[in-house]
Design an enzyme around this catalytic site. Structure first.
Site, PDB file in Angstrom:
ATOM      1  N   CYS A   1      80.656   5.003 -58.270  1.00  0.00           N
ATOM      2  CA  CYS A   1      80.404   5.120 -59.761  1.00  0.00           C
ATOM      3  C   CYS A   1      81.695   5.275 -60.581  1.00  0.00           C
ATOM      4  O   CYS A   1      82.704   5.900 -60.032  1.00  0.00           O
ATOM      5  CB  CYS A   1      79.754   6.631 -59.963  1.00  0.00           C
ATOM      6  N   PRO A   2      81.997   4.643 -61.502  1.00  0.00           N
ATOM      7  CA  PRO A   2      80.953   3.942 -62.311  1.00  0.00           C
ATOM      8  C   PRO A   2      80.728   2.443 -61.959  1.00  0.00           C
ATOM      9  O   PRO A   2      79.990   1.723 -62.834  1.00  0.00           O
ATOM     10  CB  PRO A   2      81.526   4.128 -63.742  1.00  0.00           C
TER      11      PRO A   2
END
Length: 97
Positions: free
Chosen positions: A32-33
Site C-alpha cells: 500500500c498505497p
C-alpha cells in the site's frame, strides 16, 4: 486474517458471473498505497460492469483495496484467501467512472 466482507453466520454467496474476470491483476510483492493505485488504474481502463480480479500478498491491502474501491463506487464481489498468504479481491467496475 478475517475476511471483513464475510459476516459470521452469513452464508457465502458467490455469483457465477463473478468467476469470469474481464481482467486479472497480479500485485504480489506490491505494498500500500501502490496496490490501490494500480487497482484504480486498471479499473479506469475497464468498462462499467466488467470484473477485475486482483491478487495481493500484502495483508493491509486485503482491507485497504476493497474499502477504497467501494468508496469510488465499485462493487467488491468477493475477498478470499488463497495459498501462501495470497488473497484474491474480485471487483465489478461501477457505473460512475
Amino acid at each position: 486474517m478475517r475476511n471483513p466482507w464475510h459476516k459470521e453466520g452469513q452464508e457465502r454467496i458467490v455469483r457465477k458471473d463473478a468467476l469470469q474476470a474481464t481482467c486479472k491483476l497480479d500485485l504480489r510483492g506490491e505494498v500500500c498505497p501502490y496496490t490501490f493505485v494500480k487497482t484504480t488504474l486498471a479499473l479506469e481502463e475497464m468498462k462499467p460492469g466488467e470484473v477485475l480480479e486482483v491478487t495481493v500478498d500484502h495483508a493491509p491491502a486485503v482491507e485497504n483495496v476493497p474499502r477504497s474501491v467501494e468508496n469510488r463506487g465499485h462493487e467488491v464481489i468477493e475477498v478470499q484467501e488463497g495459498k501462501d498468504r495470497n488473497w484474491m479481491i474480485i471487483v465489478r467496475k461501477g457505473e460512475n467512472e
